[in-house]
Design a protein around this motif. Structure first.
Motif, PDB file in Angstrom:
ATOM      1  N   SER A 141       0.641  -1.325  -0.044  1.00 20.51           N
ATOM      2  CA  SER A 141       0.180   0.036   0.060  1.00 20.51           C
ATOM      3  C   SER A 141       0.760   1.162   0.085  1.00 20.51           C
ATOM      4  CB  SER A 141      -0.876   0.015   1.213  1.00 20.51           C
ATOM      5  OG  SER A 141      -0.310  -0.034   2.317  1.00 20.51           O
ATOM      6  N   GLY A 142       2.067   1.218   0.625  1.00 22.14           N
ATOM      7  CA  GLY A 142       2.502   2.513   0.650  1.00 22.14           C
ATOM      8  C   GLY A 142       3.912   2.430  -0.001  1.00 22.14           C
ATOM      9  N   ASP A 143       4.157   1.707  -0.996  1.00 22.59           N
ATOM     10  CA  ASP A 143       5.452   1.380  -1.681  1.00 22.59           C
ATOM     11  C   ASP A 143       5.244   1.107  -3.317  1.00 22.59           C
ATOM     12  OD1 ASP A 143       7.957   0.556  -2.635  1.00 22.59           O
ATOM     13  OD2 ASP A 143       8.763   0.120  -0.880  1.00 22.59           O
ATOM     14  N   PRO A 144       5.418   2.285  -4.027  1.00 20.39           N
ATOM     15  CA  PRO A 144       5.215   2.066  -5.364  1.00 20.39           C
ATOM     16  C   PRO A 144       5.982   0.953  -6.184  1.00 20.39           C
ATOM     17  CG  PRO A 144       4.958   4.256  -5.012  1.00 20.39           C
ATOM     18  CD  PRO A 144       5.458   3.582  -3.662  1.00 20.39           C
ATOM     19  N   ALA A 145       7.058   0.967  -5.643  1.00 23.05           N
ATOM     20  CA  ALA A 145       8.262   0.071  -6.129  1.00 23.05           C
ATOM     21  C   ALA A 145       7.792  -1.334  -5.857  1.00 23.05           C
ATOM     22  CB  ALA A 145       9.725   0.237  -5.658  1.00 23.05           C
ATOM     23  N   LEU A 146       7.313  -1.672  -4.498  1.00 25.03           N
ATOM     24  CA  LEU A 146       6.717  -2.889  -4.282  1.00 25.03           C
ATOM     25  C   LEU A 146       5.570  -3.427  -5.133  1.00 25.03           C
ATOM     26  CD1 LEU A 146       7.175  -3.396  -0.419  1.00 25.03           C
ATOM     27  CD2 LEU A 146       8.232  -4.795  -2.327  1.00 25.03           C
ATOM     28  N   ARG A 147       4.738  -2.550  -5.287  1.00 32.62           N
ATOM     29  CA  ARG A 147       3.642  -2.837  -6.071  1.00 32.62           C
ATOM     30  C   ARG A 147       3.716  -2.877  -7.567  1.00 32.62           C
ATOM     31  NH1 ARG A 147      -2.067  -1.800  -4.212  1.00 32.62           N
ATOM     32  NH2 ARG A 147      -3.242  -2.454  -5.870  1.00 32.62           N
ATOM     33  N   ARG A 148       4.823  -2.330  -8.177  1.00 35.78           N
ATOM     34  CA  ARG A 148       5.394  -2.487  -9.497  1.00 35.78           C
ATOM     35  C   ARG A 148       6.060  -4.004  -9.629  1.00 35.78           C
ATOM     36  NH1 ARG A 148       6.620   2.795  -9.318  1.00 35.78           N
ATOM     37  NH2 ARG A 148       8.937   2.311  -8.828  1.00 35.78           N
TER      38      ARG A 148
ATOM     39  N   ARG B 259       5.578  -9.499 -11.223  1.00 41.66           N
ATOM     40  CA  ARG B 259       5.546 -11.017 -10.887  1.00 41.66           C
ATOM     41  C   ARG B 259       4.101 -11.760 -11.370  1.00 41.66           C
ATOM     42  NH1 ARG B 259       7.023 -12.999  -5.081  1.00 41.66           N
ATOM     43  NH2 ARG B 259       7.112 -14.809  -6.210  1.00 41.66           N
ATOM     44  N   ALA B 260       3.001 -10.975 -11.268  1.00 47.64           N
ATOM     45  CA  ALA B 260       1.693 -11.453 -11.305  1.00 47.64           C
ATOM     46  C   ALA B 260       1.277 -11.547 -12.764  1.00 47.64           C
ATOM     47  CB  ALA B 260       0.657 -10.663 -10.521  1.00 47.64           C
ATOM     48  N   GLY B 261       2.231 -11.238 -13.797  1.00 50.57           N
ATOM     49  CA  GLY B 261       2.027 -11.122 -15.000  1.00 50.57           C
ATOM     50  C   GLY B 261       1.096  -9.876 -15.510  1.00 50.57           C
ATOM     51  N   GLY B 262       1.136  -8.878 -14.747  1.00 46.03           N
ATOM     52  CA  GLY B 262       0.396  -7.636 -14.951  1.00 46.03           C
ATOM     53  C   GLY B 262      -0.912  -7.239 -14.088  1.00 46.03           C
ATOM     54  N   ARG B 263      -1.353  -8.337 -13.153  1.00 43.25           N
ATOM     55  CA  ARG B 263      -2.451  -8.118 -12.602  1.00 43.25           C
ATOM     56  C   ARG B 263      -2.049  -7.014 -11.307  1.00 43.25           C
ATOM     57  NH1 ARG B 263      -5.038 -14.013 -11.199  1.00 43.25           N
ATOM     58  NH2 ARG B 263      -6.593 -12.580 -10.134  1.00 43.25           N
TER      59      ARG B 263
ATOM     60  N   VAL C  81      -4.984  -6.656  -5.379  1.00 42.38           N
ATOM     61  CA  VAL C  81      -4.454  -7.293  -4.350  1.00 42.38           C
ATOM     62  C   VAL C  81      -5.749  -8.130  -3.717  1.00 42.38           C
ATOM     63  CG1 VAL C  81      -2.588  -5.923  -3.552  1.00 42.38           C
ATOM     64  CG2 VAL C  81      -4.763  -5.422  -2.761  1.00 42.38           C
ATOM     65  N   PRO C  82      -5.423  -9.304  -3.134  1.00 46.81           N
ATOM     66  CA  PRO C  82      -4.134  -9.920  -3.001  1.00 46.81           C
ATOM     67  C   PRO C  82      -3.667 -10.821  -4.216  1.00 46.81           C
ATOM     68  CG  PRO C  82      -5.849 -11.425  -2.123  1.00 46.81           C
ATOM     69  CD  PRO C  82      -6.555 -10.338  -2.664  1.00 46.81           C
ATOM     70  N   GLN C  83      -2.247 -10.932  -4.181  1.00 46.27           N
ATOM     71  CA  GLN C  83      -1.673 -11.745  -5.430  1.00 46.27           C
ATOM     72  C   GLN C  83      -0.880 -12.713  -4.488  1.00 46.27           C
ATOM     73  OE1 GLN C  83      -2.230 -11.878  -8.614  1.00 46.27           O
ATOM     74  NE2 GLN C  83      -3.703 -10.139  -8.093  1.00 46.27           N
ATOM     75  N   ILE C  84      -1.095 -14.004  -4.860  1.00 44.34           N
ATOM     76  CA  ILE C  84      -0.648 -15.011  -4.107  1.00 44.34           C
ATOM     77  C   ILE C  84       0.282 -15.759  -5.025  1.00 44.34           C
ATOM     78  CG2 ILE C  84      -1.347 -16.991  -2.664  1.00 44.34           C
ATOM     79  CD1 ILE C  84      -4.124 -15.710  -2.592  1.00 44.34           C
ATOM     80  N   PHE C  85       1.429 -16.391  -4.247  1.00 46.54           N
ATOM     81  CA  PHE C  85       2.304 -17.069  -4.890  1.00 46.54           C
ATOM     82  C   PHE C  85       2.659 -18.354  -3.970  1.00 46.54           C
ATOM     83  CE2 PHE C  85       2.867 -12.915  -6.679  1.00 46.54           C
ATOM     84  CZ  PHE C  85       3.368 -13.034  -7.966  1.00 46.54           C
TER      85      PHE C  85
ATOM     86  N   ASP D  54       5.519 -21.365  -3.664  1.00 42.45           N
ATOM     87  CA  ASP D  54       6.555 -22.102  -4.236  1.00 42.45           C
ATOM     88  C   ASP D  54       7.057 -21.197  -5.425  1.00 42.45           C
ATOM     89  OD1 ASP D  54       7.162 -23.544  -2.038  1.00 42.45           O
ATOM     90  OD2 ASP D  54       6.344 -25.374  -3.233  1.00 42.45           O
ATOM     91  N   GLY D  55       6.976 -19.910  -5.485  1.00 45.12           N
ATOM     92  CA  GLY D  55       7.239 -19.107  -6.520  1.00 45.12           C
ATOM     93  C   GLY D  55       6.256 -18.960  -7.670  1.00 45.12           C
ATOM     94  N   ALA D  56       5.267 -19.819  -7.753  1.00 42.31           N
ATOM     95  CA  ALA D  56       4.303 -19.825  -8.824  1.00 42.31           C
ATOM     96  C   ALA D  56       3.171 -19.009  -8.555  1.00 42.31           C
ATOM     97  CB  ALA D  56       3.902 -21.399  -8.945  1.00 42.31           C
ATOM     98  N   HIS D  57       2.735 -18.212  -9.483  1.00 41.50           N
ATOM     99  CA  HIS D  57       1.549 -17.437  -9.494  1.00 41.50           C
ATOM    100  C   HIS D  57       0.413 -18.232  -9.392  1.00 41.50           C
ATOM    101  CE1 HIS D  57      -1.516 -14.089 -10.860  1.00 41.50           C
ATOM    102  NE2 HIS D  57      -0.874 -13.561  -9.869  1.00 41.50           N
ATOM    103  N   VAL D  58      -0.388 -17.883  -8.193  1.00 43.81           N
ATOM    104  CA  VAL D  58      -1.594 -18.597  -7.900  1.00 43.81           C
ATOM    105  C   VAL D  58      -2.974 -17.950  -8.361  1.00 43.81           C
ATOM    106  CG1 VAL D  58      -3.206 -19.580  -6.364  1.00 43.81           C
ATOM    107  CG2 VAL D  58      -0.676 -20.185  -6.232  1.00 43.81           C
ATOM    108  N   GLY D  59      -2.605 -16.543  -8.241  1.00 44.85           N
ATOM    109  CA  GLY D  59      -3.702 -15.366  -8.445  1.00 44.85           C
ATOM    110  C   GLY D  59      -4.228 -14.704  -7.326  1.00 44.85           C
TER     111      GLY D  59
END
Length: 91
Positions: free
Chosen positions: A39-46, A51-55, A58-62, A64-69
């Motif tokens: 919420s407070g960090d544009p770099a983290l959001r980017r 990582r989420a393929g453009g989504r 939130v939330p975005q869930i991974f 073991d490194g695989a994007h679940v959605g």
């Protein structure tokens, strides 16, 4: 039951009801997860969006490194009986 062996990452914001629902599900499963508040960090959001393929939602869930959605996706996996396998849980 011990925590899952899978690494679970969830990107959230504090006011997001879908984030709360996803975290509630993971907590009910008895698994540990790493939460990143974007919420407070544009770099983290980017970074999350990349990582989420453009989504951008939130939330975005991974797992073991695989994007679940998002929340709907993880609940659908649970309803289909697939989430426990992804979390490394058996029986």
């Amino acid at each position: 039951m011990p925590a899952a062996s899978a690494r679970i990452e969830i990107y959230t914001t504090p006011w997001c009801p879908y984030c709360l629902a996803a975290k509630r599900l993971l907590t009910a499963k008895g698994v540990l997860f790493e939460e990143t508040d974007v919420s407070g960090d544009p770099a983290l959001r980017r970074a999350m969006t990349e990582r989420a393929g453009g989504r951008t939602s939130v939330p975005q869930i991974f797992i073991d490194g695989a994007h679940v959605g998002g929340s709907d996706d993880i609940h659908a996996l649970d309803d289909a009986g697939k989430l426990d396998l992804m979390l490394g849980r058996t029986g």
